[in-house]
Design a protein around this motif. Structure first.
Motif: not given
Length: 438
Positions: A87-101, A170-177
């Motif tokens: 649950l903590q990660f669901k809270k931490d990650g949801s507040s930052l878009r960059g966490s998708i990477m 940009v973030t999609g390319t970084a993630n796939i790369l």
């Protein structure tokens, strides 16, 4: 919640050293998850979004050492994957878009990557399809918990493939790369983003042992390797902050020097500001902006109104359109600002209109600015920062306005700008950070 109190109408003078690039730092920090070896990164900006990502990596089990204010070492040799489903990660990650990477590195190295629907700026819809479609093409299975807005991808092994991205994200390319560098076989990515920050990520991965061809183009060829090692990397200066300081100089009619800007990585940014009539001088790797009483917008050769619009690199970055719009309010002449990528990013102009700016919001994507040539100053007011870039744009407007302005919700500005009030005071600005009791 803090506020800024700004006494505008004062000229500034001095030198500014730009912070490290926020958008690069978020990618580079996530890439440290690709290896069990130590990775050292210099010139990391001390800002909320980056610090939040570093905190998430620490919760994941990454060993983090702060070497000085802007340098860290990371070692991801004992990752706690259970944190990803907490649950903590669901809270931490949801507040930052960059966490998708973090998903790409975790998927390719550990076989699983999860992320709650990330937050960030309220500037319009920013979908994640490009990221997950790329992972699926590499062989991952996708699942989505709609009730919890929780995404997941899993794979026993990723395999190289060819893919055409539906957008040059940009973030999609970084993630796939990052996912592809440890996949088996060759991956070819067409319509890849090619911003300097993606080039920096590629160079870092190569220094770690990855095999990548086509760096700087929109066609990346990645030969998967079995593992990566450590490296030392330095983050580029932030081109968005550099553009912001140009805006500060123009609006306050100040002489400023921006140090060590990495001119070769600025692309169209200097030319766009020059089209607004702002004089920029290149002195070695610095930008010098002399004090100008007036700056005149250049029209097109046929006499039609100048249009400034955003586009994927090497086009003009959307992150600077808000600043260009504010700068145009005091130019001589008119300009059409066309924000193509995000449908809510221009909605802050109502605050500029309240300050006396002549701006016509044509639709969610276009605004016409009729410059006042510094003949009529903006008026001080009370306002709130809706996102990072609009926030800094309103701050620039307040610095030029007569009287004392107040900006609420400055946490948004702190997400992207390091100690902005201290640095402004160092060149003569009258700005005060006040801790709110609410």
């Amino acid at each position: 919640m803090s506020i800024f109190k700004i006494e505008g109408g004062h000229r500034l003078k001095g030198e500014i050293v730009p912070q490290g690039a926020k958008n690069e730092a978020l990618q580079i920090i996530c890439a440290t998850l690709l290896t069990a070896s130590e990775v050292t990164i210099h010139n990391i900006p001390d800002i909320r979004d980056v610090n939040k990502l570093i905190f998430i990596l620490g919760e994941l089990g990454v060993k983090i050492k702060k070497l000085d204010t802007n340098s860290y070492s990371f070692q991801a040799d004992d990752i706690n994957l259970e944190y990803l489903e907490s649950l903590q990660f669901k809270k931490d990650g949801s507040s930052l878009r960059g966490s998708i990477m973090i998903v790409g590195p975790l998927l390719t190295r550990f076989g699983k990557g999860y992320i709650p629907r990330p937050g960030g700026d309220k500037i319009g819809r920013r979908r994640l399809d490009t990221h997950f479609e790329g992972f699926i093409k590499l062989g991952a299975k996708f699942r989505y918990n709609k009730e919890e807005s929780f995404y997941g991808v899993e794979a026993d092994e990723l395999h190289g493939t060819e893919m055409l991205l539906d957008e040059a994200s940009v973030t999609g390319t970084a993630n796939i790369l990052m996912a592809a560098v440890l996949a088996k076989g060759e991956t070819i990515v067409y319509n890849a983003a090619c911003e300097p920050y993606i080039q920096q990520l590629c160079k870092m991965l190569v220094s770690m042992g990855a095999v990548i061809d086509g760096i700087g183009s929109n066609r990346l060829i990645i030969q998967g390797v079995s593992n990566l090692g450590g490296c030392i990397h330095r983050v580029l200066p932030d081109m968005i902050e550099i553009g912001s300081w140009i805006g500060v100089a123009a609006m306050t009619r100040s002489a400023l020097t921006i140090k060590n800007v990495s001119w070769k990585d600025l692309g169209l940014i200097p030319n766009v500001f020059r089209k607004l009539g702002i004089e920029l001088q290149q002195i070695d790797d610095d930008i010098y902006i002399p004090s100008q009483e007036s700056y005149e917008i250049q029209g097109y050769m046929d006499g039609s109104i100048l249009t400034v619009s955003d586009a994927p690199w090497p086009g003009f970055t959307p992150d600077l359109l808000s600043i260009v719009l504010v700068v145009a309010t005091q130019a001589k002449g008119s300009v059409l600002i066309h924000q193509k990528m995000f449908e809510s990013r221009l909605f802050f102009v109502d605050k500029l209109i309240d300050m006396g700016a002549k701006v016509i919001l044509c639709d969610p994507h276009r605004a016409t600015v009729i410059g006042m040539n510094h003949e009529s100053s903006l008026k001080a007011t009370t306002m709130s920062s809706p996102d990072i870039r609009a926030g800094i744009s309103l701050l620039i407007a307040a610095l030029s306005a007569k009287g004392t302005s107040t900006i609420h919700n400055i946490d948004q500005i702190d997400r992207g700008y390091e100690n902005i009030d201290e640095r402004l005071r160092s060149i003569g600005a009258r700005i005060e950070r006040i801790e709110s009791t609410f």
